[in-house]
Design a protein around this motif. Sequence first.
Motif, PDB file in Angstrom:
ATOM      1  N   PHE A 120      40.969  41.462  34.129  1.00 13.00           N
ATOM      2  CA  PHE A 120      41.557  41.013  35.118  1.00 13.00           C
ATOM      3  C   PHE A 120      42.587  42.138  35.892  1.00 13.00           C
ATOM      4  O   PHE A 120      43.234  42.762  35.020  1.00 13.00           O
ATOM      5  CB  PHE A 120      42.580  39.644  34.949  1.00 13.00           C
ATOM      6  CG  PHE A 120      41.685  38.325  34.930  1.00 13.00           C
ATOM      7  CD1 PHE A 120      41.175  37.849  36.104  1.00 13.00           C
ATOM      8  CD2 PHE A 120      41.553  37.944  33.905  1.00 13.00           C
ATOM      9  CE1 PHE A 120      40.985  36.628  36.055  1.00 13.00           C
ATOM     10  CE2 PHE A 120      40.743  36.669  33.837  1.00 13.00           C
ATOM     11  CZ  PHE A 120      40.589  35.962  34.980  1.00 13.00           C
TER      12      PHE A 120
ATOM     13  N   PHE B 263      32.138  39.455  36.794  1.00 13.37           N
ATOM     14  CA  PHE B 263      32.976  39.510  37.910  1.00 13.37           C
ATOM     15  C   PHE B 263      34.423  39.530  37.780  1.00 13.37           C
ATOM     16  O   PHE B 263      35.350  39.748  38.647  1.00 13.37           O
ATOM     17  CB  PHE B 263      32.582  38.134  38.612  1.00 13.37           C
ATOM     18  CG  PHE B 263      31.470  37.718  39.262  1.00 13.37           C
ATOM     19  CD1 PHE B 263      31.006  38.653  40.494  1.00 13.37           C
ATOM     20  CD2 PHE B 263      30.805  37.041  38.625  1.00 13.37           C
ATOM     21  CE1 PHE B 263      29.678  38.381  40.800  1.00 13.37           C
ATOM     22  CE2 PHE B 263      29.281  36.830  38.993  1.00 13.37           C
ATOM     23  CZ  PHE B 263      28.728  37.355  40.175  1.00 13.37           C
ATOM     24  N   PHE B 264      34.908  39.632  36.444  1.00 10.79           N
ATOM     25  CA  PHE B 264      36.336  39.547  36.113  1.00 10.79           C
ATOM     26  C   PHE B 264      36.875  40.924  36.475  1.00 10.79           C
ATOM     27  O   PHE B 264      38.041  40.824  36.831  1.00 10.79           O
ATOM     28  CB  PHE B 264      36.381  39.279  34.304  1.00 10.79           C
ATOM     29  CG  PHE B 264      36.564  37.854  34.190  1.00 10.79           C
ATOM     30  CD1 PHE B 264      35.793  36.978  34.762  1.00 10.79           C
ATOM     31  CD2 PHE B 264      37.510  37.500  33.202  1.00 10.79           C
ATOM     32  CE1 PHE B 264      35.736  35.590  34.573  1.00 10.79           C
ATOM     33  CE2 PHE B 264      37.437  36.213  32.776  1.00 10.79           C
ATOM     34  CZ  PHE B 264      36.824  35.253  33.607  1.00 10.79           C
TER      35      PHE B 264
ATOM     36  N   GLN C 191      36.683  42.392  39.091  1.00 13.81           N
ATOM     37  CA  GLN C 191      36.735  42.243  40.637  1.00 13.81           C
ATOM     38  C   GLN C 191      37.860  41.391  40.940  1.00 13.81           C
ATOM     39  O   GLN C 191      38.107  41.124  41.946  1.00 13.81           O
ATOM     40  CB  GLN C 191      35.293  41.975  41.142  1.00 13.81           C
ATOM     41  CG  GLN C 191      34.375  43.154  40.991  1.00 13.81           C
ATOM     42  CD  GLN C 191      33.066  42.667  41.590  1.00 13.81           C
ATOM     43  OE1 GLN C 191      33.008  41.862  42.367  1.00 13.81           O
ATOM     44  NE2 GLN C 191      32.038  43.279  40.822  1.00 13.81           N
ATOM     45  N   MET C 192      38.214  40.581  39.983  1.00 13.10           N
ATOM     46  CA  MET C 192      39.313  39.603  40.373  1.00 13.10           C
ATOM     47  C   MET C 192      40.705  40.114  40.112  1.00 13.10           C
ATOM     48  O   MET C 192      41.196  40.890  39.125  1.00 13.10           O
ATOM     49  CB  MET C 192      39.084  38.407  39.237  1.00 13.10           C
ATOM     50  CG  MET C 192      37.846  37.689  39.573  1.00 13.10           C
ATOM     51  SD  MET C 192      37.521  36.354  38.465  1.00 13.10           S
ATOM     52  CE  MET C 192      36.916  35.287  39.411  1.00 13.10           C
ATOM     53  N   GLU C 193      41.646  39.573  40.663  1.00 11.55           N
ATOM     54  CA  GLU C 193      42.979  39.735  40.785  1.00 11.55           C
ATOM     55  C   GLU C 193      43.710  38.277  40.449  1.00 11.55           C
ATOM     56  O   GLU C 193      43.574  37.318  41.306  1.00 11.55           O
ATOM     57  CB  GLU C 193      43.653  40.378  41.847  1.00 11.55           C
ATOM     58  CG  GLU C 193      45.013  40.542  41.888  1.00 11.55           C
ATOM     59  CD  GLU C 193      45.626  41.538  43.073  1.00 11.55           C
ATOM     60  OE1 GLU C 193      46.318  40.945  43.792  1.00 11.55           O
ATOM     61  OE2 GLU C 193      45.447  42.568  43.139  1.00 11.55           O
ATOM     62  N   LEU C 194      44.630  38.102  39.347  1.00 10.83           N
ATOM     63  CA  LEU C 194      45.033  37.161  39.144  1.00 10.83           C
ATOM     64  C   LEU C 194      46.517  37.275  39.620  1.00 10.83           C
ATOM     65  O   LEU C 194      47.142  38.295  38.817  1.00 10.83           O
ATOM     66  CB  LEU C 194      45.007  36.716  37.731  1.00 10.83           C
ATOM     67  CG  LEU C 194      45.741  35.701  37.261  1.00 10.83           C
ATOM     68  CD1 LEU C 194      44.921  34.430  37.765  1.00 10.83           C
ATOM     69  CD2 LEU C 194      45.466  35.394  35.512  1.00 10.83           C
TER      70      LEU C 194
END
Length: 83
Positions: free
Chosen positions: A56, A24-25, A27-30
């Motif tokens: 990320f 899932f990383f 697909q993640m925005e930090l």
Amino acid sequence: SNALFHHQYFLYEIGKLEDRYGRFFGQMELGLTEEIVMENGNYSARILQNLKKMGFRLSIDDFGTGYSSLSQLKKMDADKIKI
């Protein structure tokens, strides 16, 4: 918070999450504020580089509200800048 991002075990803890949820990383925005990423500039840049390697996407929020310059921004390798 600034203290959490700059804590010596921050990347270790994120790495444990990557092991558990790695797929899932990508697909993640930090989103991090300008204040957090500009504090301890070179150290923060290394943290951001490691987060990028984990997959990320990074955004710097509230850019321009502090005292940062565009030359400092180049070090941060962000995918998105929010003004």
